[in-house]
Design a protein around this motif. Sequence first.
Motif, PDB file in Angstrom:
ATOM      1  N   TYR A 227       0.837  -1.203   0.000  1.00 56.43           N
ATOM      2  CA  TYR A 227       0.000   0.000   0.000  1.00 56.43           C
ATOM      3  C   TYR A 227       0.873   1.254   0.000  1.00 56.43           C
ATOM      4  O   TYR A 227       0.588   2.232  -0.706  1.00 56.43           O
ATOM      5  N   SER A 228       1.968   1.232   0.769  1.00 56.20           N
ATOM      6  CA  SER A 228       2.887   2.360   0.789  1.00 56.20           C
ATOM      7  C   SER A 228       3.487   2.592  -0.596  1.00 56.20           C
ATOM      8  O   SER A 228       3.650   3.742  -1.032  1.00 56.20           O
ATOM      9  N   ALA A 229       3.795   1.505  -1.299  1.00 55.52           N
ATOM     10  CA  ALA A 229       4.325   1.632  -2.663  1.00 55.52           C
ATOM     11  C   ALA A 229       3.295   2.257  -3.594  1.00 55.52           C
ATOM     12  O   ALA A 229       3.636   3.059  -4.474  1.00 55.52           O
ATOM     13  N   CYS A 230       2.031   1.898  -3.401  1.00 53.32           N
ATOM     14  CA  CYS A 230       0.966   2.476  -4.231  1.00 53.32           C
ATOM     15  C   CYS A 230       0.822   3.976  -3.982  1.00 53.32           C
ATOM     16  O   CYS A 230       0.536   4.749  -4.909  1.00 53.32           O
ATOM     17  N   LEU A 231       1.017   4.415  -2.737  1.00 56.63           N
ATOM     18  CA  LEU A 231       0.850   5.826  -2.394  1.00 56.63           C
ATOM     19  C   LEU A 231       1.864   6.716  -3.101  1.00 56.63           C
ATOM     20  O   LEU A 231       1.572   7.876  -3.427  1.00 56.63           O
ATOM     21  N   LYS A 232       3.061   6.204  -3.313  1.00 58.48           N
ATOM     22  CA  LYS A 232       4.087   7.046  -3.957  1.00 58.48           C
ATOM     23  C   LYS A 232       3.987   7.039  -5.472  1.00 58.48           C
ATOM     24  O   LYS A 232       4.675   7.795  -6.148  1.00 58.48           O
ATOM     25  N   ASP A 233       3.105   6.209  -6.009  1.00 59.65           N
ATOM     26  CA  ASP A 233       2.914   6.147  -7.450  1.00 59.65           C
ATOM     27  C   ASP A 233       1.684   6.975  -7.826  1.00 59.65           C
ATOM     28  O   ASP A 233       0.706   7.013  -7.094  1.00 59.65           O
ATOM     29  N   LYS A 234       1.713   7.593  -8.960  1.00 60.06           N
ATOM     30  CA  LYS A 234       0.633   8.502  -9.358  1.00 60.06           C
ATOM     31  C   LYS A 234      -0.280   7.933 -10.441  1.00 60.06           C
ATOM     32  O   LYS A 234      -1.187   8.628 -10.900  1.00 60.06           O
ATOM     33  N   SER A 235      -0.078   6.691 -10.809  1.00 61.19           N
ATOM     34  CA  SER A 235      -0.865   6.131 -11.908  1.00 61.19           C
ATOM     35  C   SER A 235      -2.272   5.754 -11.457  1.00 61.19           C
ATOM     36  O   SER A 235      -2.540   5.576 -10.268  1.00 61.19           O
ATOM     37  N   ALA A 236      -3.160   5.607 -12.424  1.00 65.94           N
ATOM     38  CA  ALA A 236      -4.542   5.223 -12.126  1.00 65.94           C
ATOM     39  C   ALA A 236      -4.604   3.812 -11.539  1.00 65.94           C
ATOM     40  O   ALA A 236      -5.383   3.550 -10.618  1.00 65.94           O
ATOM     41  N   ASN A 237      -3.781   2.918 -12.069  1.00 68.30           N
ATOM     42  CA  ASN A 237      -3.769   1.553 -11.548  1.00 68.30           C
ATOM     43  C   ASN A 237      -3.333   1.529 -10.091  1.00 68.30           C
ATOM     44  O   ASN A 237      -3.850   0.753  -9.286  1.00 68.30           O
ATOM     45  N   ALA A 238      -2.360   2.366  -9.746  1.00 68.71           N
ATOM     46  CA  ALA A 238      -1.895   2.423  -8.363  1.00 68.71           C
ATOM     47  C   ALA A 238      -3.016   2.873  -7.437  1.00 68.71           C
ATOM     48  O   ALA A 238      -3.156   2.366  -6.321  1.00 68.71           O
ATOM     49  N   ARG A 239      -3.829   3.824  -7.885  1.00 66.35           N
ATOM     50  CA  ARG A 239      -4.950   4.301  -7.058  1.00 66.35           C
ATOM     51  C   ARG A 239      -5.985   3.201  -6.851  1.00 66.35           C
ATOM     52  O   ARG A 239      -6.525   3.047  -5.754  1.00 66.35           O
ATOM     53  N   VAL A 240      -6.249   2.428  -7.892  1.00 66.53           N
ATOM     54  CA  VAL A 240      -7.250   1.360  -7.777  1.00 66.53           C
ATOM     55  C   VAL A 240      -6.757   0.258  -6.850  1.00 66.53           C
ATOM     56  O   VAL A 240      -7.472  -0.208  -5.960  1.00 66.53           O
ATOM     57  N   VAL A 241      -5.501  -0.172  -7.058  1.00 66.98           N
ATOM     58  CA  VAL A 241      -4.927  -1.208  -6.201  1.00 66.98           C
ATOM     59  C   VAL A 241      -4.817  -0.699  -4.765  1.00 66.98           C
ATOM     60  O   VAL A 241      -5.128  -1.403  -3.804  1.00 66.98           O
ATOM     61  N   GLY A 242      -4.377   0.557  -4.612  1.00 64.67           N
ATOM     62  CA  GLY A 242      -4.239   1.133  -3.280  1.00 64.67           C
ATOM     63  C   GLY A 242      -5.549   1.190  -2.535  1.00 64.67           C
ATOM     64  O   GLY A 242      -5.591   0.950  -1.323  1.00 64.67           O
ATOM     65  N   LYS A 243      -6.635   1.494  -3.231  1.00 65.85           N
ATOM     66  CA  LYS A 243      -7.947   1.549  -2.576  1.00 65.85           C
ATOM     67  C   LYS A 243      -8.345   0.189  -2.022  1.00 65.85           C
ATOM     68  O   LYS A 243      -8.857   0.085  -0.895  1.00 65.85           O
ATOM     69  N   ALA A 244      -8.101  -0.861  -2.796  1.00 63.38           N
ATOM     70  CA  ALA A 244      -8.433  -2.212  -2.326  1.00 63.38           C
ATOM     71  C   ALA A 244      -7.584  -2.597  -1.117  1.00 63.38           C
ATOM     72  O   ALA A 244      -8.079  -3.170  -0.148  1.00 63.38           O
ATOM     73  N   ALA A 282       6.501   1.016   7.480  1.00 63.15           N
ATOM     74  CA  ALA A 282       5.567   1.309   6.393  1.00 63.15           C
ATOM     75  C   ALA A 282       4.371   2.104   6.906  1.00 63.15           C
ATOM     76  O   ALA A 282       3.897   3.035   6.241  1.00 63.15           O
ATOM     77  N   LEU A 283       3.871   1.752   8.104  1.00 59.45           N
ATOM     78  CA  LEU A 283       2.743   2.495   8.682  1.00 59.45           C
ATOM     79  C   LEU A 283       3.099   3.956   8.929  1.00 59.45           C
ATOM     80  O   LEU A 283       2.275   4.852   8.705  1.00 59.45           O
ATOM     81  N   LYS A 284       4.313   4.211   9.386  1.00 60.58           N
ATOM     82  CA  LYS A 284       4.736   5.595   9.628  1.00 60.58           C
ATOM     83  C   LYS A 284       4.782   6.389   8.312  1.00 60.58           C
ATOM     84  O   LYS A 284       4.417   7.563   8.281  1.00 60.58           O
ATOM     85  N   THR A 285       5.234   5.732   7.261  1.00 59.73           N
ATOM     86  CA  THR A 285       5.234   6.378   5.951  1.00 59.73           C
ATOM     87  C   THR A 285       3.810   6.674   5.488  1.00 59.73           C
ATOM     88  O   THR A 285       3.515   7.759   4.969  1.00 59.73           O
ATOM     89  N   ILE A 286       2.929   5.690   5.674  1.00 60.24           N
ATOM     90  CA  ILE A 286       1.518   5.866   5.295  1.00 60.24           C
ATOM     91  C   ILE A 286       0.897   7.018   6.070  1.00 60.24           C
ATOM     92  O   ILE A 286       0.172   7.849   5.509  1.00 60.24           O
ATOM     93  N   GLU A 287       1.190   7.103   7.364  1.00 59.65           N
ATOM     94  CA  GLU A 287       0.638   8.178   8.193  1.00 59.65           C
ATOM     95  C   GLU A 287       1.099   9.545   7.687  1.00 59.65           C
ATOM     96  O   GLU A 287       0.293  10.484   7.581  1.00 59.65           O
ATOM     97  N   LYS A 288       2.366   9.673   7.343  1.00 58.50           N
ATOM     98  CA  LYS A 288       2.893  10.950   6.844  1.00 58.50           C
ATOM     99  C   LYS A 288       2.205  11.353   5.544  1.00 58.50           C
ATOM    100  O   LYS A 288       1.814  12.509   5.370  1.00 58.50           O
ATOM    101  N   VAL A 289       2.064  10.396   4.640  1.00 60.15           N
ATOM    102  CA  VAL A 289       1.443  10.696   3.347  1.00 60.15           C
ATOM    103  C   VAL A 289      -0.020  11.081   3.537  1.00 60.15           C
ATOM    104  O   VAL A 289      -0.517  12.033   2.926  1.00 60.15           O
ATOM    105  N   HIS A 290      -0.721  10.347   4.406  1.00 59.48           N
ATOM    106  CA  HIS A 290      -2.138  10.649   4.637  1.00 59.48           C
ATOM    107  C   HIS A 290      -2.313  12.029   5.252  1.00 59.48           C
ATOM    108  O   HIS A 290      -3.230  12.776   4.878  1.00 59.48           O
TER     109      HIS A 290
END
Length: 327
Positions: A227-244, A282-290
């Motif tokens: 999920y953290s990898a998906c957050l740093k990517d800007k593609s549409a596929n990354a957003r769809v996978v990240g949401k799941a 990874a959670l700390k990275t996710i928290e920062k991005v969110h």
Amino acid sequence: MMSRRMASLFSLSSRPQVLFRLAISVNRPVCHRNFGLTAVALNRQTKDDDLFSSAILSGNSESAASVSTTGPKAKSRDAATRREQQFYELVEYMTNRTGRKRAVKAGQVRQSAWLRLFQLANSSEQLEMVAEMFPRWRDSGKEFRPIHAEAFVRRCEELKCPALALKVFGDHSKYGLGLSSLFAARHMLHSVYAQSPLSDSMTVAALFGVYKLPPVSSDLAACSMLYSACLKDKSANARVVGKALYEELKKQVQDNAPVKAPQESAIRARYAEKPNIWFLDALKTIEKVHKKTGREWKWIRYWTAEREWRPRNTFTPSQPAATAQHA
């Protein structure tokens, strides 16, 4: 509708081939790999551990016997020279005693010789040389064990060549080294999720299914890293996978009591502790991005901050807080 289809990729019944095809469309093309898997047998072949040259392992060669005493730099050079010599001696020893037609008939190579060879390899080029020897092991009628997968992935990360691990595990029919360990799969994902393109992380996620490991979404460490990898990517596929992934990760995080990473360096170095450390990082990275992007982040705070955790949905109007049970 699209998000529901994407979410199904991470269920227990998902097809890894679908996930792998998705990886091809993310960021950059993924090399086509041969996934013609043979059965990964993990039975212990103690008969194979008969003979191995202790002289090779200890490096007791005449040319490496003398140690320079002229200073630290000279000693370091001597040590590097001895190590390289031991590496090539062990490569030759194992090459001569493995394969369909062995040059040396007497004696067999122990399983532990591979672990020694991984450690002696001091560059990505040397480790790739070792990988090219893998087919000889299968041709000798031998099979690798989970410990070999773990040690190889770890060495690939240490030598900064995770692409080599992707190549080897992505072509089991050639190399014969299976991703037969969940630890190895997590470590492989850890080696690529932060710095490599998302397509590499997606390829590792596909390998979870190919090698019959638990799905990425069911493992907290793997799910958080992907999920953290998906957050740093800007593609549409990354957003769809990240949401799941987000929905599954949030549910698991909220339903489980936090795990704290050890602080002592000696304990943190233990391999068994690594998944929790990777997960919390990874959670700390996710928290920062969110926080930066204005997304919901408070569901993470019990894991990333020193706060008392309370499970969800454990109180009723008639139930005192003191009698609440963990979900």
